[in-house]
Design a protein around this motif. Sequence first.
Motif, PDB file in Angstrom:
ATOM      1  N   UNK A 127     -39.439 -21.534 -75.874  1.00 18.38           N
ATOM      2  CA  UNK A 127     -39.924 -20.299 -75.259  1.00 18.38           C
ATOM      3  C   UNK A 127     -38.936 -19.787 -74.224  1.00 18.38           C
ATOM      4  N   UNK A 128     -38.539 -18.536 -74.397  1.00 21.48           N
ATOM      5  CA  UNK A 128     -37.703 -17.894 -73.381  1.00 21.48           C
ATOM      6  C   UNK A 128     -38.547 -17.007 -72.476  1.00 21.48           C
ATOM      7  N   UNK A 129     -39.554 -16.374 -73.059  1.00 16.16           N
ATOM      8  CA  UNK A 129     -40.368 -15.438 -72.298  1.00 16.16           C
ATOM      9  C   UNK A 129     -41.673 -15.204 -73.061  1.00 16.16           C
ATOM     10  N   UNK A 130     -42.742 -14.977 -72.320  1.00 14.23           N
ATOM     11  CA  UNK A 130     -44.027 -14.621 -72.932  1.00 14.23           C
ATOM     12  C   UNK A 130     -44.436 -13.248 -72.442  1.00 14.23           C
ATOM     13  N   UNK A 131     -44.688 -12.359 -73.372  1.00 20.18           N
ATOM     14  CA  UNK A 131     -45.150 -11.025 -73.030  1.00 20.18           C
ATOM     15  C   UNK A 131     -46.660 -11.019 -72.919  1.00 20.18           C
ATOM     16  N   UNK A 132     -47.296 -10.157 -73.683  1.00 22.25           N
ATOM     17  CA  UNK A 132     -48.755 -10.107 -73.666  1.00 22.25           C
ATOM     18  C   UNK A 132     -49.337 -11.391 -74.247  1.00 22.25           C
ATOM     19  N   UNK A 133     -50.380 -11.878 -73.609  1.00 18.71           N
ATOM     20  CA  UNK A 133     -51.089 -13.046 -74.111  1.00 18.71           C
ATOM     21  C   UNK A 133     -52.567 -12.854 -73.851  1.00 18.71           C
ATOM     22  N   UNK A 134     -53.393 -13.597 -74.549  1.00 14.60           N
ATOM     23  CA  UNK A 134     -54.829 -13.417 -74.337  1.00 14.60           C
ATOM     24  C   UNK A 134     -55.657 -14.120 -75.382  1.00 14.60           C
ATOM     25  N   UNK A 135     -56.863 -13.579 -75.555  1.00 12.76           N
ATOM     26  CA  UNK A 135     -57.848 -14.230 -76.422  1.00 12.76           C
ATOM     27  C   UNK A 135     -58.519 -13.222 -77.351  1.00 12.76           C
TER      28      UNK A 135
END
Length: 120
Positions: A28-36
């Motif tokens: 992983x370099x970067x995480x943008x939008x995340x959720x459920x």
Amino acid sequence: QVQLVESGGGLVQPGGSLTLSCAASGSILDIGTTGWYRQVPGKERELVASIISGGTKKYADSVKGRFTISRDNAKNTVTVQMNSLKPEDTAVYYCYAYVRDVSQVFRSYWGQGTQVTVSS
């Protein structure tokens, strides 16, 4: 490769609370939008809550005021605190994340799902 692992589902009585957590690991370099998201048999998967890297949050109308999403960018985790649970919240809950991996491209990843059952 990137993996999302959820935890925290289970059985709870109406009015109760649960906390779902999702941890991302791998290249992983970067995480943008995340959720459920959540899904019940015979219905489409629906967005529950999302949070962008800057912290802006979005909720489904059905969970506003009851669910709270948060993220820890240092630990690559996203959490949803679910309060005042109702039987209609019963579903399989899926964590997702848009991850920039070592290929330098953002891709979407999903967890395996965790069952939440609200019943007396």
